[in-house]
Each structure stands twice: as C-alpha cells, then as structure tokens.
Design an enzyme around this catalytic site. Sequence first.
Site, mmCIF file in Angstrom:
data_model
loop_
_atom_site.group_PDB
_atom_site.id
_atom_site.type_symbol
_atom_site.label_atom_id
_atom_site.label_comp_id
_atom_site.label_asym_id
_atom_site.label_seq_id
_atom_site.Cartn_x
_atom_site.Cartn_y
_atom_site.Cartn_z
ATOM 1 N N SER A 54 0.820 -1.205 0.000
ATOM 2 C CA SER A 54 0.000 0.000 0.000
ATOM 3 C C SER A 54 0.857 1.260 0.000
ATOM 4 O O SER A 54 1.998 1.265 0.482
ATOM 5 C CB SER A 54 -0.908 0.012 1.235
ATOM 6 O OG SER A 54 -0.139 -0.036 2.423
ATOM 7 N N GLN A 93 1.696 4.315 1.812
ATOM 8 C CA GLN A 93 1.595 4.406 3.257
ATOM 9 C C GLN A 93 2.637 5.345 3.820
ATOM 10 O O GLN A 93 3.561 5.775 3.136
ATOM 11 C CB GLN A 93 1.789 3.017 3.869
ATOM 12 C CG GLN A 93 3.142 2.397 3.540
ATOM 13 C CD GLN A 93 3.288 0.971 4.053
ATOM 14 O OE1 GLN A 93 3.962 0.730 5.039
ATOM 15 N NE2 GLN A 93 2.645 0.024 3.357
ATOM 16 N N HIS A 136 4.404 6.077 8.082
ATOM 17 C CA HIS A 136 4.401 5.678 9.486
ATOM 18 C C HIS A 136 4.455 6.930 10.351
ATOM 19 O O HIS A 136 5.256 7.837 10.092
ATOM 20 C CB HIS A 136 5.585 4.757 9.783
ATOM 21 C CG HIS A 136 5.682 3.601 8.833
ATOM 22 N ND1 HIS A 136 4.697 2.655 8.713
ATOM 23 C CD2 HIS A 136 6.639 3.249 7.935
ATOM 24 C CE1 HIS A 136 5.041 1.771 7.790
ATOM 25 N NE2 HIS A 136 6.215 2.114 7.304
ATOM 26 N N LYS A 162 8.040 4.828 13.580
ATOM 27 C CA LYS A 162 8.539 3.679 12.826
ATOM 28 C C LYS A 162 9.430 4.110 11.659
ATOM 29 O O LYS A 162 9.115 3.849 10.498
ATOM 30 C CB LYS A 162 7.356 2.835 12.317
ATOM 31 C CG LYS A 162 7.751 1.471 11.747
ATOM 32 C CD LYS A 162 6.538 0.819 11.120
ATOM 33 C CE LYS A 162 6.920 -0.463 10.402
ATOM 34 N NZ LYS A 162 5.807 -1.036 9.627
ATOM 35 N N GLU A 186 12.464 3.495 9.163
ATOM 36 C CA GLU A 186 12.885 2.166 8.684
ATOM 37 C C GLU A 186 13.982 2.277 7.649
ATOM 38 O O GLU A 186 14.211 3.334 7.047
ATOM 39 C CB GLU A 186 11.687 1.409 8.115
ATOM 40 C CG GLU A 186 11.029 2.061 6.917
ATOM 41 C CD GLU A 186 9.738 1.357 6.503
ATOM 42 O OE1 GLU A 186 9.544 1.168 5.299
ATOM 43 O OE2 GLU A 186 8.922 1.018 7.377
ATOM 44 N N HIS A 203 5.499 6.109 0.977
ATOM 45 C CA HIS A 203 6.255 5.095 0.247
ATOM 46 C C HIS A 203 5.377 3.891 -0.054
ATOM 47 O O HIS A 203 4.333 3.683 0.575
ATOM 48 C CB HIS A 203 7.503 4.654 1.028
ATOM 49 C CG HIS A 203 7.205 4.057 2.372
ATOM 50 N ND1 HIS A 203 6.887 4.818 3.475
ATOM 51 C CD2 HIS A 203 7.176 2.763 2.805
ATOM 52 C CE1 HIS A 203 6.688 4.043 4.522
ATOM 53 N NE2 HIS A 203 6.854 2.789 4.137
ATOM 54 N N ARG A 226 -2.515 4.080 5.789
ATOM 55 C CA ARG A 226 -2.605 3.728 4.366
ATOM 56 C C ARG A 226 -3.607 4.625 3.638
ATOM 57 O O ARG A 226 -4.564 5.103 4.241
ATOM 58 C CB ARG A 226 -3.048 2.272 4.191
ATOM 59 C CG ARG A 226 -2.130 1.242 4.840
ATOM 60 C CD ARG A 226 -2.699 -0.163 4.670
ATOM 61 N NE ARG A 226 -1.816 -1.168 5.245
ATOM 62 C CZ ARG A 226 -1.850 -1.553 6.510
ATOM 63 N NH1 ARG A 226 -2.746 -1.024 7.345
ATOM 64 N NH2 ARG A 226 -1.014 -2.465 6.977
ATOM 65 N N LYS A 271 -7.260 -2.761 2.597
ATOM 66 C CA LYS A 271 -7.410 -2.469 4.022
ATOM 67 C C LYS A 271 -7.944 -1.050 4.222
ATOM 68 O O LYS A 271 -8.131 -0.291 3.273
ATOM 69 C CB LYS A 271 -6.052 -2.639 4.721
ATOM 70 C CG LYS A 271 -5.530 -4.059 4.708
ATOM 71 C CD LYS A 271 -4.189 -4.167 5.432
ATOM 72 C CE LYS A 271 -3.673 -5.604 5.426
ATOM 73 N NZ LYS A 271 -2.358 -5.727 6.096
#
Length: 431
Positions: free
Chosen positions: A120, A122, A124, A147, A149, A287, A306, A312
């Site tokens: 998706s 999205q 964070h 989050k 990453e 991203h 998302r 979802k």
Amino acid sequence: MKEGAEKRKKNEPQRLRCSVQNYAWGKTGEESKAARLFSLNSGLDIQQDEPYAEFWMGTHESGPSFVINDSKVRDSDSEFISLKSWILENPSVLGNKIVKKWGTDLPFLFKVLSVAKALSIQAHPDNKLARFLHKLQPTLYKDINHKPELALALTEFEALCGFVSLEELKHVLHTVPEIIELVGDDEADQVLCVNEHSGEKKVKVVLQSIVTQLMSASESSISETVYKMKRRLNMQRKVRQLTDKEQLVLRIEKQYPADIGVMVAFFLNYMKLSPGEALYLGPNEPHAYISGECIECMATSDNVVRAGLTSKYRDVQNLCSMLTYKQGPLEILQGVPLNPYTKRYLPPFDEFEVDHCILPQGKSTIFPTIPGPSIFLVTAGEGIMQTDSFRETISEGDVLFVPADTEITVTTTQGLQLHRAGVNSRFLYDN
C-alpha cells in the site's frame, strides 16, 4: 522460565524461533526468501500456494520471537519463552544505555521482506501522532511508537518513496492529463505557478493541497480516469517507448485496477536498488515497496497509515495531513566497510543499524564488543559462531540474539552470509 531456557547462560547468544506474516502481497511458496528462512528456522514445511511476505525477528507482539536455547528443539511456540519476556527477566542483556532510553524492550524490529505485489501507499507516524492514533483507534494503530525504517536490497528491489521534485511534478501535470481531470484546473495551476523562489512553505502548502484533492477523489471519477490513462498509454506504446514510470504505473494498475494509488504513483520517486544498496525512510514519509526482496529494520512498531493500493482501511485524512511533503530523490546507502567482509548501513535514527557480512570460504571475522544488543540472521551458507563460553554451528535460517558486551567470532569453511541488526552506533558511543 521454561525448561531448557536455563541450559544457556544469559550472557551467551540465544537461538530464536521467529515468526512469519502471510500477507497477500508476499511471494508464494519456495519463491519467497521469507518462506525459506522461516522453514529453516522453525522446521515447518512451506505451503506452496501460500504467500510468505515477512519474516520477523524481535519482540513486537504482532510477530514475536521465542528463545529456544536448544538447537535441536523445534516444537510449538508454547514450549518456549518469548524474547520479550526473557529480556524482561534479564534486562542487563540490553546494556545500561538502552534500558535508560527505551526501558526493558528491544528498540528495533528486524525483518526479511519478499514482495511479489505492490504494498500500500503508506506512511508511518512520528511519536506524537502514534500516541494520538493509538488512543483514538487502538485496534488499528496498535502501539505508541514511531517507525523509521531501512530497506537493504537482497535482490533487485523497486520502491516508490517520497515526492518527486517540483520540476518533475510540473512535468507530470503537463503529460498526465487524467490527473488534472481528477484535481481540477485550479489545483494544477497552483502547482504550475510556484517555483523555487516561492519559498519552501508555499510549495509545501500547494503540494499538500493537490495530493489531498487527488486522494479524496470519488471512486467513480478514479475508475474513469485510471481507465482513460491506461487506454492512452497502451495506444502510445505502439508509437513510442514508454518511460520507466509509465511502465510501472501500468504494472501497478494490473494489480490494483481503478485504485487512486495508480495515479499517486506519478507523484512519487521511483527507486531501483541493486543488491547491497539501501534506502531509509523517516516518519511521515510516503512510500510503497513494489517488488523484490530486502532486509528491513525499523523501530519496534507496526503502525501503518494507508491511503492507496490496498483493500485495508484507508485513512486518507490522517495520511494527507501527516506527510512532510519533502521533495526530491532519497539518499541511497552503499554501506560503509568495517573490514574486508562487513559493511554497515547507518541511518539517522537512534534505534537501529544493519551490518552485512559476506565471509568467503576459509575466512573468519570478529564482531567486536558493543554496549548494546544484536540480532544475527544467517541468510546463506554455514559456519561457526563462538564467544569465550559458546561455540555452535550456524547455518541459513538461524537467528541468534546476542547480549550487550559480547564479542562474536564467526568462521566458515564453505562460505557464509549474515546480517546483524543492532542499536545505532552513533547513539551507543555519543557521550
């Protein structure tokens, strides 16, 4: 503590049994590196028609690891103590500096991703927003952590990350008329009229406005314009070579027909990583990973907001309001050599770093003592891991938690690859 967990001293490496996530976008069966590692780690068979998306190593409750301590034990998870519980009983394994900042839990989560289908679109949340969202919707946003990453390519790896430059965005509006149909002439003109002299704040306001308008389009108008865009590009490919981004958008449309994420892809940087290259993403950065396999490391969180390329829940309002709207390509990390065999990938986040070691046949290397914990994953080959009081064979699929202040020597007679996740060195040694 379960029987067997006392067989090994707490200051020695601890073998882990880890978790897998069967998200629909994962590669299926044996094609998935996540599946192969999980099978070797757990002793369980791979289901050939099942998607295996993520192999998780850490303490997050959505995919916990368990301390098994006996390399021959491969029974149910109920036989073992969770790594989270074991650390809670033995907090000294984290090191004083980690306990002082993050308490008695591992501050990072380590994964292997096997991506067959685009994830998706999205972002964070940062810490402040994570706390707010968790309080508001605890079943959807399950923790209060940010989050950031890092993704380190194991294969050729494709991703959409961050917004394209202002110049490229204007080119998109000139060449993708369907986007103007969705957002309207006024929104498009706002973008076309700003420039580098307008000021960062003004550009951000204009970009946020057009992204929000695009994301908020009605389902019927999205379906109609995506169809028009697909038909136009399929006609144009007969007379010209489509750009990489145009080809990518058509691929994504096949996976997610009539999805607004197909159009949003034009606004995002198309990144292609070769094996050994990495990118990192801070909180509130848009991203979507597209394809390939990677090592991923992040702060211990599973919060995802998302707004496209997903079945979802879509939280368009929060996503559009939280983004930083930074523009331009992301930095690609090549890794900094620590020795002839090991490179380190060091993002600007306290919680984590990643090492990649390729150890040739007949060689050995040392991972020096550090004042923080590590998780080691063997991604290929076989070798010996040893400390002053520990010596065991390690092979592909083995995962070991190594306590703080433990020097590790690794040797191999046939070749070995491993990845290590640990707390960021800059944090550990910043006085």
